[in-house]
Scaffold this motif. Structure first.
Motif, PDB file in Angstrom:
ATOM      1  N   GLN A 167       1.043  -1.284   0.075  1.00 49.52           N
ATOM      2  CA  GLN A 167      -0.125   0.081  -0.038  1.00 49.52           C
ATOM      3  C   GLN A 167       0.752   1.227   0.053  1.00 49.52           C
ATOM      4  N   THR A 168       1.890   1.064   0.832  1.00 48.53           N
ATOM      5  CA  THR A 168       2.869   2.284   0.930  1.00 48.53           C
ATOM      6  C   THR A 168       3.517   2.571  -0.572  1.00 48.53           C
ATOM      7  N   LEU A 169       3.744   1.562  -1.348  1.00 48.76           N
ATOM      8  CA  LEU A 169       4.551   1.779  -2.585  1.00 48.76           C
ATOM      9  C   LEU A 169       3.325   2.242  -3.539  1.00 48.76           C
ATOM     10  N   SER A 170       2.137   1.903  -3.504  1.00 52.50           N
ATOM     11  CA  SER A 170       1.024   2.485  -4.364  1.00 52.50           C
ATOM     12  C   SER A 170       0.873   3.984  -3.999  1.00 52.50           C
ATOM     13  N   GLU A 171       0.628   4.352  -2.653  1.00 58.33           N
ATOM     14  CA  GLU A 171       0.743   5.734  -2.394  1.00 58.33           C
ATOM     15  C   GLU A 171       1.740   6.438  -2.877  1.00 58.33           C
ATOM     16  N   LEU A 172       2.784   6.077  -2.583  1.00 60.93           N
ATOM     17  CA  LEU A 172       3.912   6.846  -2.903  1.00 60.93           C
ATOM     18  C   LEU A 172       3.931   7.107  -4.629  1.00 60.93           C
ATOM     19  N   GLU A 173       3.635   6.182  -5.291  1.00 63.98           N
ATOM     20  CA  GLU A 173       3.700   6.367  -6.858  1.00 63.98           C
ATOM     21  C   GLU A 173       2.724   7.144  -7.452  1.00 63.98           C
ATOM     22  N   ARG A 174       1.351   7.195  -6.629  1.00 62.56           N
ATOM     23  CA  ARG A 174       0.352   8.106  -6.857  1.00 62.56           C
ATOM     24  C   ARG A 174       0.722   9.587  -6.378  1.00 62.56           C
ATOM     25  N   LEU A 175       1.550   9.691  -5.389  1.00 60.95           N
ATOM     26  CA  LEU A 175       2.136  11.185  -5.083  1.00 60.95           C
ATOM     27  C   LEU A 175       2.978  11.330  -6.121  1.00 60.95           C
ATOM     28  N   ARG A 176       3.816  10.718  -6.650  1.00 63.44           N
ATOM     29  CA  ARG A 176       4.893  10.917  -7.624  1.00 63.44           C
ATOM     30  C   ARG A 176       4.252  11.383  -8.823  1.00 63.44           C
ATOM     31  N   SER A 217      14.672  22.344  -4.342  1.00 65.34           N
ATOM     32  CA  SER A 217      14.213  21.499  -3.099  1.00 65.34           C
ATOM     33  C   SER A 217      14.667  20.007  -3.114  1.00 65.34           C
ATOM     34  N   CYS A 218      14.598  19.454  -4.246  1.00 65.58           N
ATOM     35  CA  CYS A 218      14.946  18.015  -4.630  1.00 65.58           C
ATOM     36  C   CYS A 218      14.025  17.342  -4.069  1.00 65.58           C
ATOM     37  N   PHE A 219      12.758  17.675  -3.693  1.00 66.15           N
ATOM     38  CA  PHE A 219      11.889  16.901  -2.996  1.00 66.15           C
ATOM     39  C   PHE A 219      11.319  15.685  -3.865  1.00 66.15           C
ATOM     40  N   LEU A 220      11.129  16.109  -5.155  1.00 67.61           N
ATOM     41  CA  LEU A 220      10.899  15.023  -6.082  1.00 67.61           C
ATOM     42  C   LEU A 220      11.941  13.777  -6.254  1.00 67.61           C
ATOM     43  N   THR A 221      13.232  14.196  -6.168  1.00 67.00           N
ATOM     44  CA  THR A 221      14.378  13.424  -6.237  1.00 67.00           C
ATOM     45  C   THR A 221      14.112  12.364  -5.041  1.00 67.00           C
ATOM     46  N   GLY A 222      14.066  12.928  -3.937  1.00 67.46           N
ATOM     47  CA  GLY A 222      14.060  11.937  -2.583  1.00 67.46           C
ATOM     48  C   GLY A 222      12.889  11.361  -2.777  1.00 67.46           C
ATOM     49  N   LEU A 223      11.806  11.846  -3.405  1.00 65.39           N
ATOM     50  CA  LEU A 223      10.757  10.864  -3.387  1.00 65.39           C
ATOM     51  C   LEU A 223      10.805   9.716  -4.303  1.00 65.39           C
ATOM     52  N   GLN A 224      11.524   9.707  -5.472  1.00 65.27           N
ATOM     53  CA  GLN A 224      11.840   8.668  -6.364  1.00 65.27           C
ATOM     54  C   GLN A 224      13.122   7.708  -5.552  1.00 65.27           C
ATOM     55  N   ASN A 225      13.840   8.399  -5.039  1.00 63.29           N
ATOM     56  CA  ASN A 225      14.855   7.565  -4.297  1.00 63.29           C
ATOM     57  C   ASN A 225      14.393   6.630  -3.193  1.00 63.29           C
ATOM     58  N   LEU A 226      13.223   7.107  -2.662  1.00 65.33           N
ATOM     59  CA  LEU A 226      12.625   6.587  -1.471  1.00 65.33           C
ATOM     60  C   LEU A 226      11.785   5.258  -2.096  1.00 65.33           C
ATOM     61  N   ILE A 227      11.185   5.608  -3.026  1.00 66.56           N
ATOM     62  CA  ILE A 227      10.268   4.826  -4.044  1.00 66.56           C
ATOM     63  C   ILE A 227      11.257   3.525  -4.543  1.00 66.56           C
ATOM     64  N   ASP A 228      12.374   3.971  -4.964  1.00 63.99           N
ATOM     65  CA  ASP A 228      13.292   2.954  -5.592  1.00 63.99           C
ATOM     66  C   ASP A 228      13.924   2.186  -4.256  1.00 63.99           C
ATOM     67  N   LEU A 229      14.028   2.469  -3.266  1.00 62.34           N
ATOM     68  CA  LEU A 229      14.519   1.777  -2.190  1.00 62.34           C
ATOM     69  C   LEU A 229      13.531   0.665  -1.484  1.00 62.34           C
ATOM     70  N   LEU A 230      12.189   1.418  -1.645  1.00 59.22           N
ATOM     71  CA  LEU A 230      11.425   0.245  -1.309  1.00 59.22           C
ATOM     72  C   LEU A 230      10.749  -0.669  -2.123  1.00 59.22           C
ATOM     73  N   LEU A 231      11.059  -0.414  -3.449  1.00 60.19           N
ATOM     74  CA  LEU A 231      10.825  -1.421  -4.554  1.00 60.19           C
ATOM     75  C   LEU A 231      11.940  -2.554  -4.499  1.00 60.19           C
ATOM     76  N   LYS A 232      13.361  -2.026  -4.134  1.00 60.02           N
ATOM     77  CA  LYS A 232      14.382  -2.826  -3.983  1.00 60.02           C
ATOM     78  C   LYS A 232      14.062  -3.903  -2.729  1.00 60.02           C
ATOM     79  N   ILE A 233      13.566  -3.337  -1.692  1.00 55.73           N
ATOM     80  CA  ILE A 233      13.141  -4.121  -0.406  1.00 55.73           C
ATOM     81  C   ILE A 233      12.217  -4.911  -0.843  1.00 55.73           C
ATOM     82  N   ARG A 234      11.229  -4.624  -1.539  1.00 56.32           N
ATOM     83  CA  ARG A 234      10.026  -5.532  -1.751  1.00 56.32           C
ATOM     84  C   ARG A 234      10.418  -6.630  -2.593  1.00 56.32           C
TER      85      ARG A 234
END
Length: 432
Positions: A347-356, A411-428
């Motif tokens: 669910q976290t990955l789904s929500e983060l992707e929606r935000l991105r 701000s690099c907000f979107l960069t951080g968001l993408q890096n967070l998604i990538d890390l969680l995808l790797k974990i999954r």
């Protein structure tokens, strides 16, 4: 209770809450003994800030009076917010699922500038307006709570009045949150350990009988630190009114909320920062994953179903994480001590992707500096019964948010968001 003239006078002299001390001590088991010293550091910063002139560029139009009259129901303060995992502000819990957060002009401007149809609205806590409280009211509330070293009851008796020491009313709201008692120790990836606890804020409901509701001496030490510092400020400075934003309590209705606060972006200071503040924030970012990943962990609590307590990580421990070790920290957020909450991770990955996608499909009107993503799910699980995790991801903390205009968004907000998604995808992927 306050005349228009009184509010207008106080509005012109709003005290903006402090940033945390640059050289704050590492938060460990002995930190509670050093709270007075930390709070005194904050006082010195406040004195220095008061000697500085107001930044002439900080001219965003805000209207406190307009938002004061928007709230047509009563706001009753009940106790300091006991599940605060990060942040500089001492947040207060009010009834009916509301929190009161010290007002910062930039943050009020942000909420006030949003249209009802803005695409980011679903990712923000609801904003209800702002209210004033007297310093005497706030001081009495904090003194009573800190004396007990545990949160006051979130369920006032029907005979309670605005003049009682345990609650104060600006305008009234009925009912209260249902948040259980918890014991919160820190055991995580070799980071410093500390034991913290909270007392129950409500009587246990029938389906919470397996949760330990003992009355324990202390509460969340991060919240304790913020409220202790706030009380010392009240003792040092006298102000007639203190303005608070009234926001949605995202933990309202949760029994054992597991919470993760990630500060997003590679730049943590706003356009109005002093040169000293810029240097401090740049140094801090280079020493953390904010520089390498454009996000860092600022706080966490995770409900352990077997131990019936929370594991927690505070911001000083989060700053010690590196690009190599932060993956383990993220995994721990989904580990309840019995099993990994893969349902929550999905669910976290789904929500983060929606935000991105929201950011990429709508040109941003803002530059978000030092804004956090708050992850929240229901940690409580009853054996043999399916419990909705009620996963949420919200953007919070907009004290350093500025209009984009013609400026470059660094701000690099979107960069951080993408890096967070990538890390969680790797974990999954690794978890199968």
């Amino acid at each position: 209770a306050f005349s228009s003239e009184t509010i207008k006078t106080a509005t012109t002299n709003i005290i903006l809450p402090l940033q945390s001390p640059t050289n704050s001590p590492t938060f460990s088991q002995s930190s509670l003994r050093r709270l007075t010293g930390v709070a005194q550091d904050r006082l010195e910063k406040l004195k220095k800030k008061r000697r500085l002139s107001t930044d002439p560029n900080n001219d965003f139009p805000i209207s406190l009076e307009a938002h004061l009259i928007q709230i047509d129901t009563d706001i009753e303060l009940i106790n300091p917010y006991e599940f605060q995992v990060a942040g500089h502000d001492a947040i207060l819990r009010a009834q009916d699922g509301c929190l009161c957060k010290p007002l910062k002009k930039q943050e009020l401007w942000f909420y006030q500038s949003l249209s009802e149809s803005h695409p980011l609205k679903p990712f923000l806590p609801r904003f209800f307006g702002c209210v004033p409280f007297t310093q005497s009211q706030l001081k009495t509330l904090l003194e009573a709570a800190l004396k007990r070293k545990k949160p006051l009851s979130s369920t006032p008796s029907s005979s309670s009045s605005p003049s009682s020491s345990s609650s104060f009313v600006h305008r009234r709201i009925a009912s209260s949150p249902n948040v259980p008692s918890s014991t919160l120790p820190l055991e995580f990836s070799g980071l410093p350990s500390t034991t913290i606890s909270t007392s129950p804020s409500t009587s246990p409901s029938p389906d919470q009988d397996d949760i330990n509701h003992e009355h324990i001496e202390n509460w969340n030490p991060w919240a304790f630190q913020m409220h202790r510092a706030r009380l010392l400020e009240f003792n040092e400075f006298q102000e007639p009114l203190h303005f608070y934003l009234v926001l949605q309590d995202l933990t309202y209705g949760y029994k054992c909320p597991s919470i993760l606060d990630c500060k997003m972006g590679g730049r943590q200071y706003g356009d109005d920062a002093t040169e000293e503040k810029k240097a401090s924030q740049i140094t801090k970012c280079f020493a953390t994953t904010s520089s390498t990943l454009s996000f860092r962990i600022c706080g966490m609590q995770v409900w352990e179903v077997g131990e019936k307590k929370f594991r927690t990580v505070h911001k000083y421990a989060g700053r010690k994480l590196t690009a190599d070790t932060i993956e383990g920290a993220l995994v721990s957020f989904f580990d309840n001590g019995h099993h990994l909450r893969l349902d929550v991770l999905d669910q976290t990955l789904s929500e983060l992707e929606r935000l991105r996608q929201t950011f990429e499909s709508h040109e941003s009107q803002y530059r978000f500096y030092s804004t956090s993503l708050l992850f929240l799910y229901e940690g409580y699980e009853k054996p043999g019964t399916a419990v909705d995790p009620k996963m949420q991801i919200k953007m919070i903390d907009f004290a350093h948010t500025f209009p984009k205009g013609d400026a470059i968004d660094d701000s690099c907000f979107l960069t951080g968001l993408q890096n967070l998604i990538d890390l969680l995808l790797k974990i999954r992927s690794e978890l199968g």
